[in-house]
Design a protein around this motif. Structure first.
Motif, PDB file in Angstrom:
ATOM      1  N   GLU A  68       0.695  -1.248  -0.118  1.00 39.01           N
ATOM      2  CA  GLU A  68       0.069  -0.009   0.062  1.00 39.01           C
ATOM      3  C   GLU A  68       0.975   1.202   0.073  1.00 39.01           C
ATOM      4  O   GLU A  68       0.659   1.911  -0.767  1.00 39.01           O
ATOM      5  CB  GLU A  68      -0.833  -0.001   1.133  1.00 39.01           C
ATOM      6  N   PRO A  69       1.669   1.438   0.930  1.00 38.30           N
ATOM      7  CA  PRO A  69       2.394   2.759   1.195  1.00 38.30           C
ATOM      8  C   PRO A  69       3.132   3.110  -0.405  1.00 38.30           C
ATOM      9  O   PRO A  69       2.983   4.185  -0.810  1.00 38.30           O
ATOM     10  CB  PRO A  69       3.538   2.413   2.011  1.00 38.30           C
ATOM     11  N   TYR A  72       0.374   3.840  -3.268  1.00 38.79           N
ATOM     12  CA  TYR A  72      -0.262   5.065  -2.816  1.00 38.79           C
ATOM     13  C   TYR A  72       0.301   6.291  -3.248  1.00 38.79           C
ATOM     14  O   TYR A  72      -0.282   7.372  -3.345  1.00 38.79           O
ATOM     15  CB  TYR A  72      -1.016   4.841  -1.690  1.00 38.79           C
ATOM     16  N   PHE A  73       1.645   6.318  -2.462  1.00 46.73           N
ATOM     17  CA  PHE A  73       2.498   7.677  -2.545  1.00 46.73           C
ATOM     18  C   PHE A  73       2.278   8.361  -3.834  1.00 46.73           C
ATOM     19  O   PHE A  73       2.369   9.546  -3.622  1.00 46.73           O
ATOM     20  CB  PHE A  73       3.631   6.923  -1.801  1.00 46.73           C
ATOM     21  N   PRO A  74       2.658   7.636  -5.108  1.00 45.52           N
ATOM     22  CA  PRO A  74       2.891   8.461  -6.147  1.00 45.52           C
ATOM     23  C   PRO A  74       1.868   9.265  -6.485  1.00 45.52           C
ATOM     24  O   PRO A  74       1.931  10.221  -7.103  1.00 45.52           O
ATOM     25  CB  PRO A  74       3.215   7.423  -7.270  1.00 45.52           C
ATOM     26  N   ILE A  75       0.431   8.762  -6.151  1.00 42.93           N
ATOM     27  CA  ILE A  75      -0.767   9.550  -6.331  1.00 42.93           C
ATOM     28  C   ILE A  75      -0.921  10.539  -5.243  1.00 42.93           C
ATOM     29  O   ILE A  75      -1.253  11.760  -5.578  1.00 42.93           O
ATOM     30  CB  ILE A  75      -1.910   8.541  -6.756  1.00 42.93           C
ATOM     31  N   LEU A  76      -0.865  10.055  -3.988  1.00 44.20           N
ATOM     32  CA  LEU A  76      -1.249  10.856  -2.842  1.00 44.20           C
ATOM     33  C   LEU A  76      -0.236  12.308  -2.645  1.00 44.20           C
ATOM     34  O   LEU A  76      -0.663  13.038  -2.468  1.00 44.20           O
ATOM     35  CB  LEU A  76      -1.447  10.144  -1.624  1.00 44.20           C
ATOM     36  N   GLY A  77       1.090  11.908  -2.843  1.00 44.82           N
ATOM     37  CA  GLY A  77       2.145  12.885  -2.339  1.00 44.82           C
ATOM     38  C   GLY A  77       2.119  12.772  -0.823  1.00 44.82           C
ATOM     39  O   GLY A  77       1.602  11.990  -0.027  1.00 44.82           O
ATOM     40  N   PRO A  79       1.893  15.023   1.756  1.00 46.90           N
ATOM     41  CA  PRO A  79       0.812  15.457   2.393  1.00 46.90           C
ATOM     42  C   PRO A  79      -0.544  14.588   2.247  1.00 46.90           C
ATOM     43  O   PRO A  79      -1.264  14.354   3.561  1.00 46.90           O
ATOM     44  CB  PRO A  79       0.589  17.098   1.958  1.00 46.90           C
ATOM     45  N   GLY A  80      -0.744  14.311   1.297  1.00 45.17           N
ATOM     46  CA  GLY A  80      -1.885  13.208   1.227  1.00 45.17           C
ATOM     47  C   GLY A  80      -1.790  11.966   1.655  1.00 45.17           C
ATOM     48  O   GLY A  80      -2.649  11.335   2.035  1.00 45.17           O
ATOM     49  N   THR A  81      -0.642  11.604   1.632  1.00 42.81           N
ATOM     50  CA  THR A  81      -0.474  10.101   2.601  1.00 42.81           C
ATOM     51  C   THR A  81      -0.387  10.374   3.905  1.00 42.81           C
ATOM     52  O   THR A  81      -1.140   9.325   4.567  1.00 42.81           O
ATOM     53  CB  THR A  81       0.907   9.808   2.068  1.00 42.81           C
ATOM     54  N   TYR A  82       0.048  11.320   4.546  1.00 42.29           N
ATOM     55  CA  TYR A  82      -0.214  11.597   5.931  1.00 42.29           C
ATOM     56  C   TYR A  82      -1.821  11.696   6.201  1.00 42.29           C
ATOM     57  O   TYR A  82      -2.408  11.015   7.187  1.00 42.29           O
ATOM     58  CB  TYR A  82       0.490  13.012   6.472  1.00 42.29           C
ATOM     59  N   MET A  83      -2.652  12.498   5.307  1.00 40.26           N
ATOM     60  CA  MET A  83      -3.897  12.653   5.696  1.00 40.26           C
ATOM     61  C   MET A  83      -4.872  11.316   5.373  1.00 40.26           C
ATOM     62  O   MET A  83      -5.546  10.983   6.128  1.00 40.26           O
ATOM     63  CB  MET A  83      -4.552  13.881   4.794  1.00 40.26           C
ATOM     64  N   SER A  84      -4.186  10.757   4.510  1.00 36.71           N
ATOM     65  CA  SER A  84      -5.316   9.608   4.083  1.00 36.71           C
ATOM     66  C   SER A  84      -4.956   8.328   4.854  1.00 36.71           C
ATOM     67  O   SER A  84      -5.954   7.726   5.329  1.00 36.71           O
ATOM     68  CB  SER A  84      -4.689   8.991   2.590  1.00 36.71           C
ATOM     69  N   PHE A  85      -3.762   8.305   5.433  1.00 33.73           N
ATOM     70  CA  PHE A  85      -3.484   6.957   6.261  1.00 33.73           C
ATOM     71  C   PHE A  85      -4.205   7.323   7.479  1.00 33.73           C
ATOM     72  O   PHE A  85      -4.559   6.483   8.697  1.00 33.73           O
ATOM     73  CB  PHE A  85      -1.953   6.833   6.259  1.00 33.73           C
ATOM     74  N   LEU A  86      -4.381   8.683   8.058  1.00 38.48           N
ATOM     75  CA  LEU A  86      -5.085   9.017   9.304  1.00 38.48           C
ATOM     76  C   LEU A  86      -6.391   8.832   9.087  1.00 38.48           C
ATOM     77  O   LEU A  86      -7.224   8.524  10.065  1.00 38.48           O
ATOM     78  CB  LEU A  86      -4.810  10.489   9.742  1.00 38.48           C
ATOM     79  N   ALA A  87      -7.135   9.461   8.031  1.00 37.50           N
ATOM     80  CA  ALA A  87      -8.656   9.548   7.823  1.00 37.50           C
ATOM     81  C   ALA A  87      -9.050   8.193   7.241  1.00 37.50           C
ATOM     82  O   ALA A  87     -10.048   7.829   7.624  1.00 37.50           O
ATOM     83  CB  ALA A  87      -8.666  10.551   6.940  1.00 37.50           C
ATOM     84  N   GLY A  88      -8.402   7.300   6.666  1.00 38.94           N
ATOM     85  CA  GLY A  88      -8.929   6.153   6.261  1.00 38.94           C
ATOM     86  C   GLY A  88      -9.478   6.140   4.817  1.00 38.94           C
ATOM     87  O   GLY A  88      -9.281   7.146   4.333  1.00 38.94           O
ATOM     88  N   ASN A  89     -10.228   5.025   4.407  1.00 37.62           N
ATOM     89  CA  ASN A  89     -10.793   4.847   3.176  1.00 37.62           C
ATOM     90  C   ASN A  89      -9.717   5.339   2.040  1.00 37.62           C
ATOM     91  O   ASN A  89     -10.313   6.038   1.265  1.00 37.62           O
ATOM     92  CB  ASN A  89     -12.152   5.964   3.151  1.00 37.62           C
ATOM     93  N   ILE A  90      -8.716   4.812   2.031  1.00 40.75           N
ATOM     94  CA  ILE A  90      -7.861   5.209   1.103  1.00 40.75           C
ATOM     95  C   ILE A  90      -8.033   4.895  -0.003  1.00 40.75           C
ATOM     96  O   ILE A  90      -8.189   5.640  -1.166  1.00 40.75           O
ATOM     97  CB  ILE A  90      -6.274   4.703   1.605  1.00 40.75           C
ATOM     98  N   SER A  91      -8.241   3.393  -0.425  1.00 42.82           N
ATOM     99  CA  SER A  91      -8.535   3.128  -2.013  1.00 42.82           C
ATOM    100  C   SER A  91      -9.728   3.396  -2.425  1.00 42.82           C
ATOM    101  O   SER A  91      -9.907   3.643  -3.705  1.00 42.82           O
ATOM    102  CB  SER A  91      -8.028   1.484  -1.714  1.00 42.82           C
ATOM    103  N   ASN A  92     -10.850   3.509  -1.606  1.00 41.67           N
ATOM    104  CA  ASN A  92     -12.310   3.608  -2.249  1.00 41.67           C
ATOM    105  C   ASN A  92     -12.563   5.136  -2.279  1.00 41.67           C
ATOM    106  O   ASN A  92     -13.855   5.506  -2.638  1.00 41.67           O
ATOM    107  CB  ASN A  92     -13.224   2.767  -1.419  1.00 41.67           C
ATOM    108  N   LEU A  93     -11.852   6.146  -1.518  1.00 41.46           N
ATOM    109  CA  LEU A  93     -12.215   7.422  -1.444  1.00 41.46           C
ATOM    110  C   LEU A  93     -10.950   8.373  -1.596  1.00 41.46           C
ATOM    111  O   LEU A  93     -11.086   9.366  -2.701  1.00 41.46           O
ATOM    112  CB  LEU A  93     -12.739   7.834  -0.293  1.00 41.46           C
ATOM    113  N   ARG A  94      -9.983   8.188  -0.829  1.00 38.47           N
ATOM    114  CA  ARG A  94      -8.874   9.239  -1.038  1.00 38.47           C
ATOM    115  C   ARG A  94      -8.086   9.138  -2.468  1.00 38.47           C
ATOM    116  O   ARG A  94      -7.930  10.283  -3.246  1.00 38.47           O
ATOM    117  CB  ARG A  94      -7.677   9.153   0.081  1.00 38.47           C
ATOM    118  N   ILE A  95      -7.791   7.792  -3.017  1.00 37.13           N
ATOM    119  CA  ILE A  95      -7.137   7.797  -4.076  1.00 37.13           C
ATOM    120  C   ILE A  95      -7.828   8.176  -5.214  1.00 37.13           C
ATOM    121  O   ILE A  95      -7.396   9.023  -6.058  1.00 37.13           O
ATOM    122  CB  ILE A  95      -6.972   6.127  -4.489  1.00 37.13           C
TER     123      ILE A  95
END
Length: 222
Positions: A68-69, A72-77, A79-95
């Motif tokens: 996962e890390p 996901y990182f190339p898309i999220l960047g 800051p986005g990685t920090y927020m996404s792994f804290l907020a959850g729902n990465i694959s179905n919402l943040r990505i």
């Protein structure tokens, strides 16, 4: 001060400072419920129960931690990685939010511009998600009860449609790699030799590997 220095010093450094601390705090807080149950009610699992749960979860969790890390990182960047792994729902919402926003803004994933757009998109998705969840907690059961059965059944296809949309948007950029990835996952699902929840992580790892080999081959032919 040029844009690169502004990005590094004024944008990225504060986010990394607070991102590390908020994720560490979230990790500590995640142990609060079991600790409360233990100290308040004296309930604690036996060693055999813990070991059994670990054996059941470990294979899936280890694969996710490895795949996962970096995927996901190339898309999220950052800051986005920090927020996404804290907020959850990465694959179905943040990505999906990050990918669609960067595509709409015409920026490249992994670039500084892409990182900023991704941050904005994920931040907004967190706020909207919180609002929708709040409404769902108070009114979700009533709304679902008022919907016809056909609509409730159709809601089960929301997640696959999101995955399909994201997959399609990336496949357009490299049709050959997209087809290879799709065939690999379909074959794994058809063979039914591994748990279904491992197909997606293995598909990501396989696609990354094939993508790297394709790029190396292109550079070798130049």
């Amino acid at each position: 001060m040029d844009r690169d220095k502004i990005y590094e010093n004024d944008f990225l450094k504060p986010i990394m400072y607070w991102g590390k601390r908020t994720l560490l705090l979230a990790t500590i807080i995640s142990f609060a419920p079991p600790l409360y149950i233990y100290f308040a009610y004296g309930v604690i699992p036996t060693f055999s129960e813990v070991l059994k749960a670990f054996i059941l979860v470990a294979p899936y969790a280890v694969v996710l931690q490895i795949v996962e890390p970096p995927s996901y990182f190339p898309i999220l960047g950052v800051p986005g990685t920090y927020m996404s792994f804290l907020a959850g729902n990465i694959s179905n919402l943040r990505i999906p939010c990050s990918a669609v926003a960067q595509n709409a803004a015409g920026v490249e994933e992994g670039s500084k511009e892409g990182s900023i757009i991704s941050t904005i998109a994920i931040g907004i998705s967190v706020i909207v998600n919180l609002i929708i969840l709040t409404i769902g907690v108070f009114f979700g059961a009533r709304l679902l009860a008022a919907f016809p059965p056909a609509i409730n059944k159709a809601l089960n296809y929301i997640l696959p449609s999101v995955f399909g949309g994201v997959f399609g948007s990336f496949t357009i950029r490299n049709i050959k790699l997209g087809i290879i990835s799709l065939v690999f996952c379909v074959v794994l699902a058809a063979l039914n030799i591994i748990p279904a929840n491992l197909i997606a992580p293995l598909g990501v790892a396989f696609t990354i590997f094939v993508g790297i080999k394709m790029i190396e081959k292109e550079h070798a032919e130049e």
